[in-house]
Motif scaffolding. Structure first.
Motif: not given
Ligand SMILES: Nc1ncnc2c1ncn2[C@@H]1O[C@H](COP(=O)(O)OP(=O)(O)OP(=O)(O)O)[C@@H](O)[C@H]1O
Ligand SMILES: [Mg+2]
Lengths: 246, 224
Positions: A90, A79, A50, A92, A86, A152, B122-124, B126, B120
């Motif tokens: 985060n 990945r 990231l 969705f 996080f 998730r 970054e989570a996608a 990962m 959002q």
């Protein structure tokens, strides 16, 4: 299993990581502790690409690569074998808890929908969120959101899961449920790297504790070694402050 | 009011309303659809920072926002035939309105996309999504409710701006009012009538906006 060598990262001239070495073996739970600003988040973000490292080498099972010049294709491949939890969850916002968990399986890994749903419900049950499967993130408490975020991350069965202070955005009364969930994963043998300010979690659950300061690892060892008998003065000072704050 | 005037007003109402329904509204909707496609494309090029194309997008927006709409209309309808491209009046109008509003909608979409928190995306990443997947699955669905009010305001402006199409021979609501006004020598009554019909249309859109926004707010409230 996952090794980082000589990682350097600076932000606009200010060095944050300066030749950091780090490794985690299969089945280990590594807790990373250190002062605010010591570069813990930056380490996790560089490991997951990231953030782009200035210099560094990554070894992940059979893969070996230069972190500063890695291709998008390799990043995506690596990945696929990592999970990330996080600080700010985060989740969705446009998807229910169930859809959040299914997304990585269906869109990224092309798993058939019905199989993905089965798997997603299974991991939601594991984190105790089965009864909230059809809720949107906005309808969940912080602790519940973080548990869904953990579901998730684990659903695709990645080789390692990186946690960046998973409880520090939570009200104190909600941290327990998240830490319990993580403990459960640890006991099942999940490989975990956990940046945390929760010293009790590091003490009880970690198999190894890494103390970071000034962009390098100052000291590491078993929780007994680090908490019971720290060798470095800096570690001692940090622990004194951290443990007395609680 | 003389009987003659009342007669003109009542008999002309439907004569104006019908091209309003058959021309002004389709012109508005088709132009708007085009502007959404153009706007979204331009916004995506900018936020994805596609090398080279970004400059093209900025240039496009600079030109279309920096020149009068009526001049753009004239260039497309009267000008293009000089270089061998001849379009009928209606498609010319759709093209001009759509391309013009596209430049404005690009900015609406762009700021709506940028309003979505970085976490959002970054989570996608990962969970293994690539950039296009993250856009389609995560970022855009959250951007639409943000963009919606401004897009809809632009739609209402567009409805009124389509009256400019009369200047390139499109027989719309306003052109029809002009023709009847010229024939009857009653411009005051006829243009008031035209204004009234635009008002009905734009009020209808405003109601629709309020209705849809309530649904969206409810939904995004749930989702926040
Ligand atoms: N994107 C960025 N741009 C500029 N500076 C940054 C950026 N990210 C981090 N830094 C700086 O790098 C240093 C290390 O930050 P980092 O977030 O890694 O620390 P941390 O150990 O995770 O701290 P904390 O315990 O507060 O989360 C800090 O001084 C921070 O200001
Ligand atoms: Mg941090």
């Amino acid at each position: 299993m996952l090794e980082i060598h000589n990682l350097h990262k600076s932000f606009s001239g200010t060095g944050v990581l300066s030749g950091m070495d780090f490794k985690v073996d299969k089945g280990e739970v590594v807790a990373i502790i250190g002062q605010s600003g010591s570069g813990k988040t930056t380490l996790l973000r560089c490991m997951s690409f990231l953030e782009k490292a200035d210099i560094g080498e990554i070894i992940f099972d059979d893969y070996k690569g230069d972190m500063a010049h890695i291709s998008q294709k390799d990043i995506k491949m690596l990945r696929m074998e990592m999970g990330f939890v996080f600080q700010s969850f985060n989740l969705f916002n446009n998807m229910t808890a169930l859809e959040n968990v299914m997304e990585g399986l269906v869109t990224a890994r092309k798993m058939p929908k019905d199989k993905a749903k089965e798997k997603a419900l299974e991991v939601l049950a594991k984190v105790g969120m089965l009864d909230r499967a059809y809720y949107y993130p906005g309808e969940l408490s912080g602790g519940q959101q973080q548990r869904v975020a953990i579901a998730r991350a684990i659903a695709p069965e990645p080789k390692v899961i990186l946690f960046d202070e998973p409880t520090s955005a939570l009200d104190p009364e909600l941290t327990g449920e998240v830490l319990e969930t993580m403990k459960k994963l640890a006991l099942e043998g999940t490989t975990m790297v956990v940046v945390t300010h929760e010293m009790s979690f590091a003490k009880e659950v970690a198999s190894r504790v890494v103390f970071m300061d000034g962009g390098v690892v100052v000291e590491q060892g078993t929780p007994q070694e680090i908490f019971g008998n720290p060798k470095e003065e800096r570690t001692r000072q940090f622990l004194n402050r951290a443990l007395h704050k609680l | 009011m003389s009987e003659r005037l009342i007669g003109i007003i009542t008999s002309s109402f439907f004569k104006i309303l019908i091209p309003g329904i058959k021309v002004t509204i389709p012109l508005t909707l088709l132009s708007f659809a085009l502007s959404l496609a153009v706007g979204l494309l331009l916004a995506l090029i900018q936020v994805a920072d596609i090398k080279g194309l970004r400059q093209v997008a900025r240039f496009y927006i600079w030109v279309f926002r920096g020149t009068p709409l009526i001049v753009q209309l004239f260039i497309i309808f009267f000008g293009l035939p000089n270089i061998g491209i001849t379009l009928d009046a209606f498609p010319s109008a759709v093209l001009a309105f759509g391309l013009n509003l596209g430049a404005y909608n690009a900015e609406v979409f762009r700021s709506a996309i940028l309003a979505i928190p970085k976490g959002q995306l970054e989570a996608a990443y990962m969970i293994g999504l690539n950039y296009p997947q993250a856009m389609v699955r995560i970022i855009l669905p959250q951007s639409f409710p943000v963009a919606f009010p401004n897009l809809f305001n632009n739609l209402i402006s567009l409805l009124k701006d389509t009256a400019l199409a009369s200047s390139i021979t499109v027989i719309d609501l306003f052109t029809t009012a002009q023709q009847i006004a010229a024939r009857t020598y009653e411009p005051f009554a006829l243009y008031l009538e035209a204004a009234f019909i635009y008002l009905i249309f734009s009020t209808g859109l405003t109601w629709l906006q309020r209705y849809l926004e309530q649904k969206l707010v409810w939904k995004s409230d749930k989702k926040r």
